[in-house]
Design a protein around this motif. Sequence first.
Motif, mmCIF file in Angstrom:
data_model
loop_
_atom_site.group_PDB
_atom_site.id
_atom_site.type_symbol
_atom_site.label_atom_id
_atom_site.label_comp_id
_atom_site.label_asym_id
_atom_site.label_seq_id
_atom_site.Cartn_x
_atom_site.Cartn_y
_atom_site.Cartn_z
ATOM 1 N N ALA A 200 92.654 61.733 -10.553
ATOM 2 C CA ALA A 200 94.095 61.448 -10.580
ATOM 3 C C ALA A 200 94.495 60.417 -9.536
ATOM 4 C CB ALA A 200 94.885 62.730 -10.360
ATOM 5 N N GLY A 201 95.277 59.439 -9.990
ATOM 6 C CA GLY A 201 95.914 58.485 -9.088
ATOM 7 C C GLY A 201 95.173 57.194 -8.856
ATOM 8 N N TRP A 202 93.849 57.239 -8.693
ATOM 9 C CA TRP A 202 93.109 56.047 -8.265
ATOM 10 C C TRP A 202 92.276 55.401 -9.360
ATOM 11 C CZ3 TRP A 202 87.702 56.029 -8.265
ATOM 12 C CH2 TRP A 202 87.094 57.273 -8.507
ATOM 13 N N LEU B 114 82.297 53.632 1.254
ATOM 14 C CA LEU B 114 83.078 53.222 0.087
ATOM 15 C C LEU B 114 83.753 54.484 -0.436
ATOM 16 C CD1 LEU B 114 80.603 50.935 -1.929
ATOM 17 C CD2 LEU B 114 82.533 50.181 -0.529
ATOM 18 N N LYS B 115 85.075 54.528 -0.375
ATOM 19 C CA LYS B 115 85.798 55.720 -0.811
ATOM 20 C C LYS B 115 87.096 55.304 -1.473
ATOM 21 C CE LYS B 115 87.078 60.333 0.810
ATOM 22 N NZ LYS B 115 87.091 61.252 1.968
ATOM 23 N N TYR B 116 87.360 55.854 -2.627
ATOM 24 C CA TYR B 116 88.503 55.470 -3.453
ATOM 25 C C TYR B 116 88.484 53.960 -3.675
ATOM 26 C CZ TYR B 116 90.284 60.201 -2.985
ATOM 27 O OH TYR B 116 90.421 61.572 -3.045
ATOM 28 N N ALA C 157 96.219 57.244 -3.590
ATOM 29 C CA ALA C 157 97.445 56.477 -3.833
ATOM 30 C C ALA C 157 97.240 54.985 -3.655
ATOM 31 C CB ALA C 157 98.546 56.962 -2.889
ATOM 32 N N GLU C 158 96.291 54.592 -2.813
ATOM 33 C CA GLU C 158 96.034 53.184 -2.543
ATOM 34 C C GLU C 158 94.534 52.896 -2.565
ATOM 35 O OE1 GLU C 158 99.212 51.004 0.121
ATOM 36 O OE2 GLU C 158 98.277 52.634 1.262
ATOM 37 N N PRO C 159 93.947 52.837 -3.774
ATOM 38 C CA PRO C 159 92.524 52.506 -3.837
ATOM 39 C C PRO C 159 92.283 51.044 -3.472
ATOM 40 C CG PRO C 159 93.474 52.547 -6.027
ATOM 41 C CD PRO C 159 94.542 53.044 -5.096
#
Length: 463
Positions: free
Chosen positions: A453-455, A180-182, A118-120
């Motif tokens: 999905a999402g990011w 490092l993630k999303y 939701a918040e990359p």
Amino acid sequence: MKNFLTLASVCAIALASCNKDTVTPTGDFNAGLPSKPQKHVPVDADGLITQNFLSKDTVWLIDGISFVSPGQTLEIEAGTYLTTGNTKAYVHNGVTNNIAGVLVVPKTAKIDAEGTAAEPIVFTSPKASGRAAGDFGGLVLLGQAPTNRTTPPVIEGIPQPIGVDVTYGGNISADDSGILKYVRIEFAGYNLTPDNEINGLTLGGVGSGTVLSHIQVSWGRDDAFEFFGGTVNADHLVALSTDDDDFDFDFGYTGTIEYALSLKDPNSTNSTSGGSSDSNGLESDNDGTGSAASPKTQPTLKNFTFLGINNSTTAATKLKFGNRWRRATAMTITRSIIAGYGTGVSFESITAPISTFSNNVVHGYTTAITGTPTPANYTGNGTSTAAVANTYLKLGNALGSVNPFYATSTAGSFSVANLVPANGSPAANASGTTNTYKGAFAPGTTAASAWTAGWTQFAPTTY
């Protein structure tokens, strides 16, 4: 980049103290950046970052080449945007380069950039329109894991400022450079000199203690992901519309990467060599001379999807190979899709018998494979027409009528669901079995349920 002047640059000219002040943009300053206050990432005279936490309530501007201090950890809050700040002049081999927007994590330093779907965390262009490769510098991680170089080399693309070590490699296989993630890295790249470039994400001697997961690199001037030696593993990677190679391995990289997507774009620029395209989905070398240096470059790749261009003429002009294994490299690649290139896979002076190329689906407009894979158990198709490519791959639906390739007509409405193997696809599960599919997405996956999905962002030039 040399002629690029950001709002921050104007501020720097007008206010000597601007580097410490907040700049609040007015109106729709940038379609890609949120309307938040902007600050320069604070650095000392050597470019070492003097603040260890960057919050999401600020858009952070990276001046020149900025370094996390050795022994320190830079934490970046989920949802944070970072972009190009003021350029700085660096002299390399007698040539002055004006560079901005490069973040380097040297040996013994760490980065803690853990976004969410939701918040990359986003590294991107500062432009409101006309965004292009090279607007942002890039992200570089340097570690102490093994390479096949006898002495620690200097990472390519980065001039060595006084007081900062930009070499990489060592004997700590489990070295930890952080997480490092999303994370998205968009419009990166800088050409210091020929064959000496900053990529979207450059990894030099990075160890297996580092976490790389859910990372997208889009519209890069050079490579999306480049691994120089090291043992780091990664998962769920996306390379989109890159000028050169989407994945590049060299100097003894031996990690494992699972679930990755490589999409070429007919609208992007593409690198050339000798007047012909040199843009590959993947390129792997043991080193530049093809020596027997140890450890051997041998990435282990599982469930990749490499898609070129859905037009045989355009693909032949703009692209080279879906995979290029050369210069004494070794490899293990399984359960993957390679399609949309003139030649799907080129095997050139690979190391056998330790190399494995198995259970893959390969398509090429001229030929599926040149050279001999080991073992030779793959499904291949060579055809001259895009229509046959679609009906052969059968991605998106059972009839294969959906065009899964990234193209002008789909740039604004691209759907990951079109990359999912349909019933009857050579990439789908074998009859009566489960979890034997090829490619980055399981049969039955929808756009909403996909790991992208999402990011992710598949139209970064327009969002």
